[in-house]
Enzyme design. Sequence first.
Site, mmCIF file in Angstrom:
data_model
loop_
_atom_site.group_PDB
_atom_site.id
_atom_site.type_symbol
_atom_site.label_atom_id
_atom_site.label_comp_id
_atom_site.label_asym_id
_atom_site.label_seq_id
_atom_site.Cartn_x
_atom_site.Cartn_y
_atom_site.Cartn_z
ATOM 1 C CG LEU B 78 -15.145 -1.102 -0.457
ATOM 2 C CD1 LEU B 78 -15.601 -0.669 -1.832
ATOM 3 C CD2 LEU B 78 -16.137 -2.052 0.168
ATOM 4 C CB CYS B 79 -8.764 -1.853 2.532
ATOM 5 S SG CYS B 79 -7.077 -1.576 2.057
ATOM 6 C CG HIS B 80 -8.817 -7.494 -0.128
ATOM 7 N ND1 HIS B 80 -8.895 -6.589 -1.160
ATOM 8 C CD2 HIS B 80 -9.755 -8.434 -0.383
ATOM 9 C CE1 HIS B 80 -9.843 -6.969 -2.009
ATOM 10 N NE2 HIS B 80 -10.383 -8.082 -1.569
ATOM 11 C CG MET B 114 -5.487 1.460 -0.193
ATOM 12 S SD MET B 114 -5.540 3.147 -0.894
ATOM 13 C CE MET B 114 -6.205 4.082 0.470
ATOM 14 C CD GLU B 115 -2.510 -2.105 3.432
ATOM 15 O OE1 GLU B 115 -2.252 -1.665 2.279
ATOM 16 O OE2 GLU B 115 -3.414 -2.933 3.640
ATOM 17 C CG ASP B 129 -3.375 15.657 18.654
ATOM 18 O OD1 ASP B 129 -4.267 16.474 18.938
ATOM 19 O OD2 ASP B 129 -3.019 14.752 19.434
#
Lengths: 158, 158, 158, 158, 158, 158
Positions: B78-80, B114-115, B129
């Site tokens: 739902l992120c723009h 969020m980024e 990893d």
Amino acid sequence: MSEQDRLTHVREDGTAHMVDVSAKAETTREATAQAVLTTRADVVALLASGDLPKGDALAVSRVAGIMAAKQTPSLIPLCHPLPISKVTVDFFPGTSEVRIEATVRTRGVTGVEMEALTAASVAALSLYDMIKAVDKHAVIGDIKVLAKSGGKSGDWTL
Amino acid sequence: MSEQDRLTHVREDGTAHMVDVSAKAETTREATAQAVLTTRADVVALLASGDLPKGDALAVSRVAGIMAAKQTPSLIPLCHPLPISKVTVDFFPGTSEVRIEATVRTRGVTGVEMEALTAASVAALSLYDMIKAVDKHAVIGDIKVLAKSGGKSGDWTL
Amino acid sequence: MSEQDRLTHVREDGTAHMVDVSAKAETTREATAQAVLTTRADVVALLASGDLPKGDALAVSRVAGIMAAKQTPSLIPLCHPLPISKVTVDFFPGTSEVRIEATVRTRGVTGVEMEALTAASVAALSLYDMIKAVDKHAVIGDIKVLAKSGGKSGDWTL
Amino acid sequence: MSEQDRLTHVREDGTAHMVDVSAKAETTREATAQAVLTTRADVVALLASGDLPKGDALAVSRVAGIMAAKQTPSLIPLCHPLPISKVTVDFFPGTSEVRIEATVRTRGVTGVEMEALTAASVAALSLYDMIKAVDKHAVIGDIKVLAKSGGKSGDWTL
Amino acid sequence: MSEQDRLTHVREDGTAHMVDVSAKAETTREATAQAVLTTRADVVALLASGDLPKGDALAVSRVAGIMAAKQTPSLIPLCHPLPISKVTVDFFPGTSEVRIEATVRTRGVTGVEMEALTAASVAALSLYDMIKAVDKHAVIGDIKVLAKSGGKSGDWTL
Amino acid sequence: MSEQDRLTHVREDGTAHMVDVSAKAETTREATAQAVLTTRADVVALLASGDLPKGDALAVSRVAGIMAAKQTPSLIPLCHPLPISKVTVDFFPGTSEVRIEATVRTRGVTGVEMEALTAASVAALSLYDMIKAVDKHAVIGDIKVLAKSGGKSGDWTL
């Protein structure tokens, strides 16, 4: 760690590459990983009533985790592409946190820890995205592998 | 939270959508987030000698974080999408952990928490990893926003 | 159509390119599109009880549609990338079909019909994926734009 | 449908996951699907003269369909990644419509209906994109699987 | 180069990040780049008769180039995402080579050389893919920027 | 070329599709390709001191090449997806140029020339991106396959 003084992906000259797995056996491999989103009790209550979701928020995050598992080799530079054969993402709401558990299975030549960790992490980030307007101080943590099976390194569970 | 009894992305019928931001002002916004990879001291020593990287591992993870920041709207449902104008990813090796700090800036209509969180998380996953063959019990945690500026909700720093 | 004897994307030499929109005005634009999945009544009943979803299937398809809207320029070769500012995807279960309606808004230089059509189509395909084991003869149809606003071509509704 | 009262992807608790296919046999599987774009006769004439394309529009849409087939697991959330071994996309222009037929083959563990449906749908959307300036009322429909072979559920053709 | 002793993307500590462009002016910018595929005369004849394509091969490569331009920030780690407003890709068949010219325009804050170079390069790689069965010794070269306009560094043409 | 008067991907009607490889044998295949970035001596000195990198620039480009190898089927329209099992990308700085060599291995049904060429090309483009502010006239060339092994067409080295 006496048998190795450098990382598997890093050559003696210090450069990192995608290591050769072409000679490894194709077997069924599975990994389970978790992530924990810590927030406030009232925010957890917005996401779920007991174990029942109160709206789409958990479903959206589950899909985010499942789709992220498939994008793992596009996100983790030295990760090998694998034919993922199963992904489950479950949410365990607690008092002021939600634990996310992701299990990934493959019939491939390398383990799927990174896929399980990526699924759990992105599901947690997606939950964070939906609660950030009501709690800007939420924290995601305790991301780790809980169990692994298949492959020559042996099965284990935390 | 008295002013709202549901999540911003979730409508009254419980369904979640990408909310309308077309009327929001385009301003310069920035967010800084972190993630911490906890492992063993000897593993940290494989990644860095003091502050200096011992090979490509940190650079690979930095690139992973930067590229992930750009993929945020593909990962978080739902992120723009936003025109990212800057991403930095820094590593701070400690005794038995590495702290990752990511800063993202945009000239856009929504914040970039969020980024920044995605950049820090994926950089941490990429480090994981590379060390998973030497430490299968590493843990990623303390993922949170450290500071935010721009936008109508006001600037803040932890 | 007398004013044009060829397609806007196709030059006189027959080759197709992404046309120049750099001089177009940035305005708020919106489009609503639909798709209809036709199946059997008992299959619709597996998806919803009246208007209420019976499990995650509708939520999964909603997320699929929303995320696909953001991928439109990666899917439709000559489509321009646009900063999407809103996506909603709604399901209207009928007797033996489910109608899907997607609305997309942008503050950009071209319309968002393709984004709305892609959201509705992929949401329908995702629903199809979940019912294909119980109905291999489902059909997706009536995919069309229902309304469009913003931009110089004028607002309209079917 | 007496043998099942819920969807294959949906667990008893209502949550949807990517189901386990690790034990399924790897065989050669093929599926053919179609989509139909209905527009006006003069618009079809812009796309083709009889069976011959009048410019790049059909080729562009063919590529869109082929590339979309490869993106199917990124678009359809619970779809398994598969090693696609063949994709063909053909256009059959009619009086006022163009029928699109896509065939996908794999040597894998699950069927490729979704890949064929996605290829046909996205090829149709790409055609729509190129004609939308001359016909804003075009409709895409009759998207369905025409034939399937390989796999334990048996071969069939409409 | 006396004014700088290091690369713009690389900080004094040697680490590379995505540099800040949030304060740069949004203007219309354009870049044209080329790539040249050198093969045999009979292979060029398979692709085109004079200037006319003999089949879809050039159209497929044009689409590949256009779509790659849009993927540039996903491919080039430190490249900023930009709202591309135009892409054209043209092929100029010669005796034993095909020259590819790509032009990209944006209304954005950084130049689009990388987008034009990526479009030309990937179009060339796509052509290579289609001829590799008949000429395994083809070579792609002379990839360079031919002209640039917009932005503060001034317009220029080779 | 007497045995064929058209390209393998192009049917007799001139249309291009993804050809069927479902009956081909799965074997270990490898390809090595190169690209050469030609610039000025002082720019090469910014990238490396002798064989040693002076900062992250080479590491960033290495990651770009490795990740691009995995994206090959998303970039080259008619290319088959393959399970890549190894990618290495090496840089050989010369006087006024940097030669990039990429090796890709798979256990799959088609060769990996396109993956190796794509890795080398994108690594070169990424290097170009970092030096373009100091040399706007750099050129990328001599992109070709150096060696190939595995598969029925026989092993060869330039």
